[in-house]
Design an enzyme around this catalytic site. Structure first.
Site, PDB file in Angstrom:
ATOM      1  CG  HIS A 182       0.313   6.772  13.989  1.00  0.00           C
ATOM      2  ND1 HIS A 182       0.252   5.491  14.489  1.00  0.00           N
ATOM      3  CD2 HIS A 182      -0.692   6.847  13.079  1.00  0.00           C
ATOM      4  CE1 HIS A 182      -0.731   4.831  13.931  1.00  0.00           C
ATOM      5  NE2 HIS A 182      -1.321   5.627  13.061  1.00  0.00           N
TER       6      HIS A 182
HETATM    7  O1  RIB Z   1       2.121   4.587  10.147  1.00  0.00           O
HETATM    8  C1  RIB Z   1       1.896   5.866  10.682  1.00  0.00           C
HETATM    9  C2  RIB Z   1       2.819   6.870  10.079  1.00  0.00           C
HETATM   10  O2  RIB Z   1       2.615   6.939   8.662  1.00  0.00           O
HETATM   11  C3  RIB Z   1       2.567   8.297  10.585  1.00  0.00           C
HETATM   12  O3  RIB Z   1       3.766   9.007  10.594  1.00  0.00           O
HETATM   13  C4  RIB Z   1       1.631   8.858   9.560  1.00  0.00           C
HETATM   14  O4  RIB Z   1       1.693  10.279   9.480  1.00  0.00           O
HETATM   15  C5  RIB Z   1       2.169   8.253   8.293  1.00  0.00           C
HETATM   16  O5  RIB Z   1       3.291   9.036   7.896  1.00  0.00           O
END
Ligand code: RIB
Ligand code: CA
Length: 307
Positions: free
Chosen positions: A239
């Protein structure tokens, strides 16, 4: 000329990889500070983890602790396992650098108001810090050139069927940010789920004989397991590094304008990013649509070899 940048994050493994990637490109990213927020793990841990990552990569970037809880919601961390550090899988060095005494929200306000030109903010966690800064000092809007946010989902959520974690944790903060009139590039789960840490990609990082790359490989090995088991995917979605990759090589992504609203009421839909491609209202967000995942991993692997 390097782009002045502040990274707001909740490390967290994918935040960690994003920070390491940002550290590799000082000629392109002038990282003025890291602000941390409660999210993946409580604030004390996200702050300590950011300090540990600076130590691992031998960086002297100042780290600031921000808000310990969302605006209205009780804090729900992603990692409910007792004793979880948020950076399981790797042994990171104890930080020599201490946290800055200034609150992360006040650092954001001070940096933005004193910036000679409008700045970019990379948002990798719940948006609480920026929302509080906007409430406390709305004049910072004109000093933010762009927000690049990892958050939301066009289709399916990850913490609930409707919502992505960062927005779900603090939907009210997200509403403040998404209605502030700031240019936003939004990287949603629909994009990050195209960027999977497959065994081959992990092996390429493992092949780099450098401490930071080895730690990244250790972190990613542990990180992937729950998502791979839950989604039956070929690897864990990466992500937060997508945000830094976008800043370093935006042509890895395609984007579309959209009108995005945040659900702050729904029993089943709390934290939903309601995406209107057909513009019932003026577009307030540029959403990434596709990503060159192979190219992103080539960038990440090449850059990590520099640390
Ligand atoms: O949904 C993914 C996000 O949520 C990413 O930023 C992960 O690190 C959590 O913060
Ligand atoms: Ca994060």
């Amino acid at each position: 000329m390097a782009r002045p940048l502040i990274i707001d994050c909740d490390p967290g493994v994918d935040d960690a990889i994003a920070l390491l990637l940002a550290f590799t490109a000082p000629q392109q990213l002038d990282l003025l500070g890291i602000t941390t927020v409660a999210g993946n793990v409580p604030l004390a841990l996200t702050a300590t983890n950011a300090l540990k990552l600076c130590e691992l990569a031998d960086q002297t970037v100042p780290v600031y602790a921000g808000c310990p809880r969302p605006l209205l919601q009780p804090l729900q961390t992603a990692v409910e396992v007792h004793g979880a550090t948020g950076l399981q899988g790797a042994t990171l060095p104890d930080p020599q650098q201490r946290l800055q005494p200034q609150h992360g929200v006040d650092f954001l306000i001070e940096q933005l108001l004193s910036a000679p030109v409008p700045m970019t903010l990379a948002m990798l966690g719940p948006l609480t810090n920026l929302a509080v800064a906007l409430i406390k000092a709305p004049q910072i809007v004109s000093k933010i050139a762009e927000l690049v946010i990892m958050g939301g989902a066009v289709t399916h959520g990850n913490i609930t069927p409707a919502a992505e974690f960062n927005v779900y944790v603090d939907p009210h903060a997200a509403q403040v940010v998404f209605t502030a009139g700031i240019p936003i590039t939004l990287i949603t789960l629909d994009t990050t789920h195209q960027v999977l840490t497959t065994p081959e990609r992990l092996a390429a990082i493992r092949h780099i004989n450098r401490p930071a790359a080895q730690a990244a490989a250790d972190l990613l090995t542990y990180y992937g397991t729950p998502d791979i088991e839950r989604y039956g995917m070929a690897g864990a979605p990466l992500h937060d590094p997508c945000v830094i990759a976008y800043l370093l090589q935006p042509d890895l992504f395609t984007t579309r304008p959209a009108q995005v609203a945040i659900e702050t009421q729904g029993q089943h839909t709390l934290g939903r990013t309601v995406v209107d491609w057909w513009h019932s209202g003026p577009p307030n967000v540029s959403i990434t649509d596709s990503v060159d995942a192979a190219g992103l991993y080539d960038l990440l692997t090449t850059q990590l070899s520099y640390l």
